[in-house]
Design a protein around this motif. Sequence first.
Motif, PDB file in Angstrom:
ATOM      1  N   UNK A 333       0.850  -1.185   0.000  1.00  0.00           N
ATOM      2  CA  UNK A 333       0.000   0.000   0.000  1.00  0.00           C
ATOM      3  C   UNK A 333       0.889   1.240   0.000  1.00  0.00           C
ATOM      4  N   UNK A 334       1.022   1.865  -1.162  1.00  0.00           N
ATOM      5  CA  UNK A 334       1.862   3.057  -1.275  1.00  0.00           C
ATOM      6  C   UNK A 334       1.316   4.170  -0.385  1.00  0.00           C
ATOM      7  N   UNK A 335       0.016   4.349  -0.437  1.00  0.00           N
ATOM      8  CA  UNK A 335      -0.693   5.258   0.462  1.00  0.00           C
ATOM      9  C   UNK A 335      -2.131   4.762   0.582  1.00  0.00           C
ATOM     10  N   UNK A 336      -3.001   5.526   1.183  1.00  0.00           N
ATOM     11  CA  UNK A 336      -4.376   5.078   1.385  1.00  0.00           C
ATOM     12  C   UNK A 336      -5.119   4.870   0.074  1.00  0.00           C
ATOM     13  N   UNK A 337      -4.686   5.531  -0.980  1.00  0.00           N
ATOM     14  CA  UNK A 337      -5.416   5.467  -2.247  1.00  0.00           C
ATOM     15  C   UNK A 337      -4.781   4.510  -3.256  1.00  0.00           C
ATOM     16  N   UNK A 338      -3.490   4.264  -3.132  1.00  0.00           N
ATOM     17  CA  UNK A 338      -2.776   3.545  -4.192  1.00  0.00           C
ATOM     18  C   UNK A 338      -2.152   2.276  -3.622  1.00  0.00           C
ATOM     19  N   UNK A 339      -2.386   1.139  -4.276  1.00  0.00           N
ATOM     20  CA  UNK A 339      -1.790  -0.126  -3.857  1.00  0.00           C
ATOM     21  C   UNK A 339      -1.192  -0.840  -5.051  1.00  0.00           C
ATOM     22  N   UNK A 340      -0.097  -1.542  -4.801  1.00  0.00           N
ATOM     23  CA  UNK A 340       0.584  -2.345  -5.812  1.00  0.00           C
ATOM     24  C   UNK A 340       0.598  -3.800  -5.355  1.00  0.00           C
ATOM     25  N   UNK A 341       0.535  -4.721  -6.313  1.00  0.00           N
ATOM     26  CA  UNK A 341       0.636  -6.141  -5.983  1.00  0.00           C
ATOM     27  C   UNK A 341       1.158  -6.883  -7.197  1.00  0.00           C
ATOM     28  N   UNK A 342       1.549  -8.126  -6.984  1.00  0.00           N
ATOM     29  CA  UNK A 342       2.032  -8.906  -8.112  1.00  0.00           C
ATOM     30  C   UNK A 342       2.613 -10.227  -7.648  1.00  0.00           C
ATOM     31  N   UNK A 343       3.057 -11.009  -8.615  1.00  0.00           N
ATOM     32  CA  UNK A 343       3.687 -12.285  -8.291  1.00  0.00           C
ATOM     33  C   UNK A 343       4.641 -12.679  -9.400  1.00  0.00           C
ATOM     34  N   UNK A 344       5.546 -13.582  -9.067  1.00  0.00           N
ATOM     35  CA  UNK A 344       6.439 -14.193 -10.041  1.00  0.00           C
ATOM     36  C   UNK A 344       6.538 -15.676  -9.738  1.00  0.00           C
ATOM     37  N   UNK A 345       6.463 -16.505 -10.770  1.00  0.00           N
ATOM     38  CA  UNK A 345       6.514 -17.953 -10.610  1.00  0.00           C
ATOM     39  C   UNK A 345       7.497 -18.519 -11.627  1.00  0.00           C
TER      40      UNK A 345
END
Length: 881
Positions: A333-345
Amino acid sequence: MKKIILVTFFCISSISFSQSVKLEGLVTDFKTVGLEMANVMAVNQATKAMDSYAITNDKGKFVLALKPNTGYTLKVSYLGMQNKELEIVTATENINKTIAMQEGGIELDGVEIVHEMPVSIKGDTIVYNADSFKSGTERKLEDILKKLPGVEVNADGEVEVEGKKVTKLMVEGKDFFDGDTKLGVKNIPADAIDKIQVLRNYSEIGALKGVENNQDNVAMNIKLKSGKKNFWFGDMTAGIGVAHEESRYLINPKLFYYNPTYSINLITNFNNIGELPLTVQDYFKFTGGFRGLMQKGGSSFNVASNDLGISLLRNNRAKEIETQFGATNFSYNVNKAWSLSGFGILSASTTDLETASQTNILASNSSQIQSTENRQEMAHQKSSLGLFKLSSSYKPSTRFQFDYDILTKLSKQEENNSLLRESIVNNNALTEHISTLKKQDPISVNQNLSLYYTQSDKNIFAFEMQHLYQEEDPFYNANLQSQPFNLTEYVSGQDRNNISQNRLVKTSKIDAKLDYYYMVTAKSNVNVTVGNTYSDQSFNSRIFQVLDNETINNLDDTANTNNVNYNFNDTFLGLHYKILNGKFTFTPGVSLHAYSMTNEQLGTSTKQDFFRVLPDFLAIYQIKKAETVTYNFSYTNNFTDINQLAEGYVLSNYNSLTKGNRLLENATAQMHSLRYFKYNMFNFENITAFVSYSKRTDAVKTRAFFNGVNQTSSPFNSDFADETLSGNGSYGRSFLKNYKASLGTNLNWSKFNNIQNNVLSTKESFTQSYTLKASTNYKNRPNLELGYNVVVNDYNNATFYTEKPFAKLDYFFLENFSFVVEYEFYHYYNNTKTVKNEYDFLSASLIYQKKGSKLEYKISGTNLLNTTSLTQVAAQMLNKS
């Protein structure tokens, strides 16, 4: 397939009733109306244990089994009302009680909640208290899910709740390898789980929750125990093989970290015991959570796969498997409004397979065997897979949301196959040795951009766009003794017939649509959709022959090469009206489409342009809170992609040659489906039933020509309709809190039309599957699951049966030991008794962990009965669709 015994070392951070008094009661609101799904539990005042619990039925009734001559605190809760406590003392006679709740939803002062309901309902959310279903032998999330009422986990790690597939798994509200449940089900430690939340009618977009129909969307969220938050936790498994001539090993560390700002998951697995964290089938179906953008559009344009069928292994039943696997998943959660997520396999595996098969080819519209092919194959497969996803979600307010996702798939696969083939044609047998090579390095990049804006309470806008870029480069080589096909420019008379084909297929596809929702009233809205699908594809292939003197003979005739470009465009305008009227929801709709297709090959260009009007309709009858009937109708246009339009020959197998048809037209399909669902938390009874009927006209079918066991085929639009009628149903419930039973069935009837050697061939098939299961769930006793599955496959007057009884025993004893044993028996035969195969599998494990210790010791064995081969003999009929 080998017997494997493994010694492993781990580093890891109910209720039963004897003679009882029955308490029957009724929970009402202040107007004496029965409250459905209120929570009731009885806490023993002396022991402070929860002796019994119940959830009220649709009339507000409940039943508790209590100990005689005992004092209890009766705790009652219902969403939106004040919690209530009552003191009761049992004697030896049954008791009746009516409990009236008060409005307010404020917990009473001084009420200390020392026990939690095993299952509770909060709106569209079912909450399971994990500890209430644990017996001590559970190691992963999967082990708990299998014990929950209304929840099923299949062999592929897919989770179903109330008959609907769970499409999203989250931990603490954060995506866990978005688009697949298997990694979470197989790896999240059971001892870290506090609650399991099932989110029905789930919508990722809050603005669209009230305006779209999400009745088939189910998500699952895992709540962790307090000691697992803001700390690293996980386990480390290491094992070595004993009592076998081959050395065996297993290294399987897993780490997890969660706090409100960010989360990290690390999963690795290195082994040669046949554990498959991710199969190639899992890889190809991994969606990354991408939504079906054009499901309401009425058109179906799916990009076909050029996969050569390498490593389609579902489980560990092979001669030898070695796997290296690593995966990481994060959210921030970069801030209350912006979130990042992801994965690598990343995954790499080598597999050795030995198979024996028999194919019987029948004459048109007859059960007479025309020719037979017997094969004995040895395959060595190498596969490297990569999956990478990055997601961004920006929500500065409840009125605006901006999402972007990118998913990349990379793979490198190779298979060397050596087989001995016996061909029997007109009682003449020919035996030959064949070797084949398959190689492919496909890549795909899928991007999604979405904007959602709520302009006012009455006006909502949603823009969504997806772009797919895909490259496929399958290479196939067959080295045969006999010459299978009469190809132009082919040099005959060689000692070996060494023939190969290169293919390169590129796809760029863009889907985009703009939705406008106008809220006519609080219970009705109008949805206007403007959308477009554009696809640009190219298909290039060539066939060449390697002569005995190692020189290359390129078969450059136009019949053997492809250089095709194909463009598809669909512009459409859709209109839907949704209205809630009492217990009914109706959503009629229609879409107007303008289609344009251009096909360039063989030095010429062909073009098709036309319009279509496609209706659809959805109706939902909400009988009760947890009982619904849903009817769905759709009329769709189905389009083929470039793979079936390329008119040059494609070497799909050493005995199969195909060519496309540039003049193919679209098929039309109408589908009707009816679903019934009922879930009763009073006794955990769940009933699901689903039936669907589809009819396709102008369907793309296969025209097949056979020369002995070798086949040449091409597609065409059939003048005869194909039909499919399928249905499934299940009934399950719990008994006395510790017993669970279920019965499920799947039925499928289909009729297909094809052309074999210029003769119309109509085939019907009917497949039936029935499964009966019963299990126990005790805290301090052995738990047993028993089941029986039978599959009956009737095709063209030939009937095949598969019977599979199975059992599982798990027992947690002496406070430190866990014992688990599983057994499956397979019996495969046909109605004429000419085919009969039997085999079975047994696995067992014994685990020791001293209470409070971080070390765990395990000895386990798989395939303890040393089953060394699986033989499946199938009668393959010509023209099977």
